[in-house]
Design a protein around this motif. Sequence first.
Motif, PDB file in Angstrom:
ATOM      1  N   LYS A  76       4.296  10.831  -3.864  1.00  0.00           N
ATOM      2  CA  LYS A  76       2.987  11.500  -3.808  1.00  0.00           C
ATOM      3  C   LYS A  76       2.112  10.638  -2.897  1.00  0.00           C
ATOM      4  CE  LYS A  76      -0.089  13.659  -7.227  1.00  0.00           C
ATOM      5  NZ  LYS A  76      -0.297  14.966  -6.648  1.00  0.00           N
ATOM      6  N   SER A  77       2.383  10.762  -1.608  1.00  0.00           N
ATOM      7  CA  SER A  77       1.741   9.839  -0.666  1.00  0.00           C
ATOM      8  C   SER A  77       0.355  10.330  -0.285  1.00  0.00           C
ATOM      9  CB  SER A  77       2.614   9.681   0.579  1.00  0.00           C
ATOM     10  OG  SER A  77       2.236  10.609   1.562  1.00  0.00           O
ATOM     11  N   MET A  78      -0.423   9.426   0.279  1.00  0.00           N
ATOM     12  CA  MET A  78      -1.778   9.786   0.707  1.00  0.00           C
ATOM     13  C   MET A  78      -1.748  10.701   1.920  1.00  0.00           C
ATOM     14  SD  MET A  78      -3.986   6.363   0.374  1.00  0.00           S
ATOM     15  CE  MET A  78      -4.654   5.843  -1.190  1.00  0.00           C
ATOM     16  N   ASN A  79      -0.571  10.850   2.527  1.00  0.00           N
ATOM     17  CA  ASN A  79      -0.461  11.752   3.664  1.00  0.00           C
ATOM     18  C   ASN A  79      -0.134  13.166   3.168  1.00  0.00           C
ATOM     19  OD1 ASN A  79       0.268  13.242   5.888  1.00  0.00           O
ATOM     20  ND2 ASN A  79       1.192  11.505   6.925  1.00  0.00           N
ATOM     21  N   TYR A  80      -1.160  14.014   3.119  1.00  0.00           N
ATOM     22  CA  TYR A  80      -0.978  15.364   2.580  1.00  0.00           C
ATOM     23  C   TYR A  80      -1.105  16.432   3.669  1.00  0.00           C
ATOM     24  CZ  TYR A  80       0.027  15.981  -2.305  1.00  0.00           C
ATOM     25  OH  TYR A  80       0.699  16.096  -3.491  1.00  0.00           O
ATOM     26  N   LEU A  81      -0.955  15.988   4.927  1.00  0.00           N
ATOM     27  CA  LEU A  81      -1.179  16.939   6.023  1.00  0.00           C
ATOM     28  C   LEU A  81      -0.278  18.169   5.941  1.00  0.00           C
ATOM     29  CD1 LEU A  81      -1.810  15.455   9.561  1.00  0.00           C
ATOM     30  CD2 LEU A  81      -3.175  17.060   8.229  1.00  0.00           C
ATOM     31  N   ASN A  82       0.975  17.959   5.540  1.00  0.00           N
ATOM     32  CA  ASN A  82       1.911  19.075   5.438  1.00  0.00           C
ATOM     33  C   ASN A  82       1.363  20.137   4.478  1.00  0.00           C
ATOM     34  OD1 ASN A  82       5.339  19.459   4.250  1.00  0.00           O
ATOM     35  ND2 ASN A  82       4.316  20.516   5.899  1.00  0.00           N
ATOM     36  N   SER A  83       0.884  19.669   3.330  1.00  0.00           N
ATOM     37  CA  SER A  83       0.304  20.598   2.344  1.00  0.00           C
ATOM     38  C   SER A  83      -1.013  21.191   2.846  1.00  0.00           C
ATOM     39  CB  SER A  83       0.040  19.871   1.027  1.00  0.00           C
ATOM     40  OG  SER A  83       1.231  19.765   0.288  1.00  0.00           O
ATOM     41  N   GLU A 143      -8.718  -0.020   6.065  1.00  0.00           N
ATOM     42  CA  GLU A 143      -7.858   0.280   4.915  1.00  0.00           C
ATOM     43  C   GLU A 143      -6.696   1.156   5.386  1.00  0.00           C
ATOM     44  OE1 GLU A 143      -8.207  -0.943   1.687  1.00  0.00           O
ATOM     45  OE2 GLU A 143      -6.248  -0.004   1.715  1.00  0.00           O
ATOM     46  N   ARG A 144      -5.471   0.749   5.053  1.00  0.00           N
ATOM     47  CA  ARG A 144      -4.302   1.455   5.602  1.00  0.00           C
ATOM     48  C   ARG A 144      -4.131   2.874   5.050  1.00  0.00           C
ATOM     49  NH1 ARG A 144      -0.583  -1.335   8.699  1.00  0.00           N
ATOM     50  NH2 ARG A 144       0.978   0.161   8.043  1.00  0.00           N
ATOM     51  N   GLY A 145      -4.588   3.078   3.833  1.00  0.00           N
ATOM     52  CA  GLY A 145      -4.537   4.439   3.279  1.00  0.00           C
ATOM     53  C   GLY A 145      -5.388   5.362   4.127  1.00  0.00           C
ATOM     54  N   TYR A 146      -6.535   4.855   4.550  1.00  0.00           N
ATOM     55  CA  TYR A 146      -7.461   5.628   5.367  1.00  0.00           C
ATOM     56  C   TYR A 146      -6.943   5.772   6.803  1.00  0.00           C
ATOM     57  CZ  TYR A 146     -11.665   6.505   8.114  1.00  0.00           C
ATOM     58  OH  TYR A 146     -12.574   7.018   9.012  1.00  0.00           O
ATOM     59  N   LEU A 147      -6.417   4.684   7.353  1.00  0.00           N
ATOM     60  CA  LEU A 147      -5.967   4.733   8.758  1.00  0.00           C
ATOM     61  C   LEU A 147      -4.664   5.502   8.949  1.00  0.00           C
ATOM     62  CD1 LEU A 147      -6.623   1.096  10.049  1.00  0.00           C
ATOM     63  CD2 LEU A 147      -7.813   3.161  10.755  1.00  0.00           C
ATOM     64  N   TYR A 148      -3.714   5.290   8.014  1.00  0.00           N
ATOM     65  CA  TYR A 148      -2.364   5.846   8.231  1.00  0.00           C
ATOM     66  C   TYR A 148      -1.826   6.698   7.076  1.00  0.00           C
ATOM     67  CZ  TYR A 148      -2.448   2.362  11.911  1.00  0.00           C
ATOM     68  OH  TYR A 148      -2.802   1.625  13.012  1.00  0.00           O
ATOM     69  N   GLY A 149      -2.608   6.874   6.065  1.00  0.00           N
ATOM     70  CA  GLY A 149      -2.076   7.569   4.876  1.00  0.00           C
ATOM     71  C   GLY A 149      -1.058   6.682   4.173  1.00  0.00           C
TER      72      GLY A 149
END
Length: 274
Positions: free
Chosen positions: A139-146, A12-18
């Motif tokens: 509001k992307s699945m990539n929340y690493l910055n936060s 799943e791309r959300g899981y693999l790449y956000g």
Amino acid sequence: MKLSLSKISVFERGYLYGDGIFDTMRSYNGRIFRFEDHMERLKKNARALRIPASGSRELKGLILKALKKNRLKDAYIRVSLSRGKAGLGPAPVKGVEPSLTIIVRPSKVYPRHFYRKGVEILISSTRRMPPCALDGKIKSMNYLNSILAREEATRSKAFETILLSEEGYVTEGTCSNIFIVRDGKVITSPSFLGTLEGITRKVVLEIAERLGIKIELTPFTNYDIYTAEECFLTSTGIEVMPIRIVDRRIIGKGAPGKITQLIREEFLNERSRR
Ligand SMILES: Cc1ncc(COP(=O)(O)O)c(C=O)c1O
């Protein structure tokens, strides 16, 4: 679409790449607060990422079904839309079916004294990603910055931490928007700095306008926070949360200010009316 317990593929791309988006909504007494506003943001975000989104009616039906199945009336609702299942490698693959997941759980209730006294927050040493790299309006699945910024707050036992832009302007919290009150005006960060256009922020701006309080969407700095008359955070989860201390400095009179209280009261009225 079937309503089932989700199994997420390892591809799943959300899981693999956000590679996906999400939205957090809330229901009060079985009704989804500002559903159309959330849907509009979700659809715009999906368009920005070129992910086909479900229709409003279909999504609302699925959420209401999930609430009913879990016997929830006052709930936290997280809708996630991932690009779908595809092979490895970042290039988006055509023709994949997006994966939609919905999480519902009872709403978190914050201690009353948080609202009565105000919370303590920090300004993070982690800067917000510039919009030219990844626009915070998504509001992307990539929340690493936060997440990196949040880490600092957690370590210092602060309620939230605020991210500045590369240039040093206040953007937002890790999962909230921030407002200050200066000269009786309600000020918040403009979205061109990469600030999420929070739905609660939108409701607060509408309330301020209705109450005849002047509004400014203008860049401001930590100096403006330290010297503000009042300061508060907004989000779906916390609603309108007064801030008492920022970077160990007392803000204003060290208690929720008049405008913050007025806006919070109006917000509570509005969400119980809907
Ligand atoms: C980065 C960020 N800013 C602001 C918000 C507040 O948005 P809303 O009021 O739509 O919950 C959130 C909510 O999760 C967020 O993650």
